[in-house]
Design a protein around this motif. Structure first.
Motif, short mmCIF file in Angstrom:
data_model
loop_
_atom_site.label_atom_id
_atom_site.label_comp_id
_atom_site.label_asym_id
_atom_site.label_seq_id
_atom_site.Cartn_x
_atom_site.Cartn_y
_atom_site.Cartn_z
N UNK A 1 48.77 49.08 30.95
CA UNK A 1 47.32 49.17 31.05
C UNK A 1 46.98 49.45 32.50
N UNK A 2 46.14 50.45 32.72
CA UNK A 2 45.71 50.77 34.08
C UNK A 2 44.49 49.91 34.39
N UNK A 3 44.66 49.03 35.35
CA UNK A 3 43.62 48.07 35.72
C UNK A 3 43.02 48.50 37.05
N UNK A 4 41.72 48.76 37.06
CA UNK A 4 41.04 49.12 38.30
C UNK A 4 40.83 47.92 39.18
N UNK A 5 40.48 48.14 40.44
CA UNK A 5 40.29 47.03 41.38
C UNK A 5 39.25 46.01 40.92
N UNK A 6 38.10 46.46 40.45
CA UNK A 6 37.07 45.49 40.02
C UNK A 6 37.49 44.78 38.75
N UNK A 7 38.23 45.47 37.88
CA UNK A 7 38.73 44.83 36.66
C UNK A 7 39.77 43.77 37.00
N UNK A 8 40.64 44.07 37.97
CA UNK A 8 41.64 43.08 38.41
C UNK A 8 40.93 41.87 39.01
N UNK A 9 39.88 42.09 39.78
CA UNK A 9 39.09 40.97 40.34
C UNK A 9 38.52 40.12 39.22
N UNK A 10 37.91 40.77 38.23
CA UNK A 10 37.29 40.03 37.12
C UNK A 10 38.32 39.25 36.31
N UNK A 11 39.44 39.89 35.98
CA UNK A 11 40.48 39.19 35.22
C UNK A 11 41.05 38.02 36.01
N UNK A 12 41.31 38.23 37.29
CA UNK A 12 41.86 37.16 38.14
C UNK A 12 40.85 36.01 38.25
N UNK A 13 39.58 36.34 38.41
CA UNK A 13 38.55 35.29 38.50
C UNK A 13 38.45 34.51 37.19
N UNK A 14 38.56 35.22 36.06
CA UNK A 14 38.51 34.53 34.77
C UNK A 14 39.71 33.59 34.61
N UNK A 15 40.90 34.10 34.88
CA UNK A 15 42.09 33.27 34.72
C UNK A 15 42.01 32.05 35.64
N UNK A 16 41.59 32.24 36.89
CA UNK A 16 41.49 31.11 37.82
C UNK A 16 40.41 30.14 37.41
N UNK A 17 39.41 30.60 36.64
CA UNK A 17 38.37 29.67 36.17
C UNK A 17 38.92 28.69 35.14
N UNK A 18 40.08 29.00 34.56
CA UNK A 18 40.71 28.11 33.58
C UNK A 18 41.57 27.04 34.23
N UNK A 19 41.72 27.11 35.55
CA UNK A 19 42.55 26.12 36.27
C UNK A 19 41.93 24.74 36.15
N UNK A 20 42.76 23.78 35.80
CA UNK A 20 42.31 22.39 35.71
C UNK A 20 42.43 21.75 37.08
N UNK A 21 41.40 21.04 37.47
CA UNK A 21 41.40 20.41 38.80
C UNK A 21 42.25 19.20 38.86
#
Length: 119
Positions: A99-119
């Motif tokens: 899958x070709x992931x653009x820079x803004x898409x990579x930012x959005x996916x990374x931000x979503x995944x990191x939002x699932x991090x448990x504190x």
């Protein structure tokens, strides 16, 4: 010569204000503040469209197989950072679809995944 000094005298405050604004903006982004909700929402939509066939992408991941890992497990690895995710998403991997992931898409996916991090 007088005109050159006048131009610099008028331009210098504008340049200083612009530099200060950029510096403060960078400090705001580097302080560990939460990711923008629009980016997280966009990342969730992308994850559902591109990743859900193989990964569990939502916040509930109990009783599912661990290969490939669910997004909560990825987010909670000690080595996972937003930068690492962005680099990973932009790199080709033989076990994942190409899958070709653009820079803004990579930012959005990374931000979503990191939002699932448990504190």
């Amino acid at each position: 010569m007088l005109n050159q000094h006048l131009v610099w005298r008028r331009a210098l405050p504008i340049v200083v204000i612009a530099m200060a604004a950029l510096f403060l903006l960078r400090l705001h982004q580097a302080n560990g503040a939460g990711q923008p909700s629009e980016s997280i929402t966009a990342g969730h939509r992308l994850a559902e469209a591109w990743c859900m066939e193989c990964h569990v992408v939502g916040p509930i991941a109990t009783g599912v197989k661990k290969v490939p890992p669910d997004f909560i497990a990825i987010a909670n690895r000690p080595s996972t950072t937003t930068l690492w995710l962005k680099v990973f998403l932009k790199t080709s991997h033989p076990t994942m679809p190409n899958i070709i992931v653009g820079p803004s898409e990579a930012d959005d996916l990374a931000n979503y995944i990191m939002s699932l991090k448990r504190d």
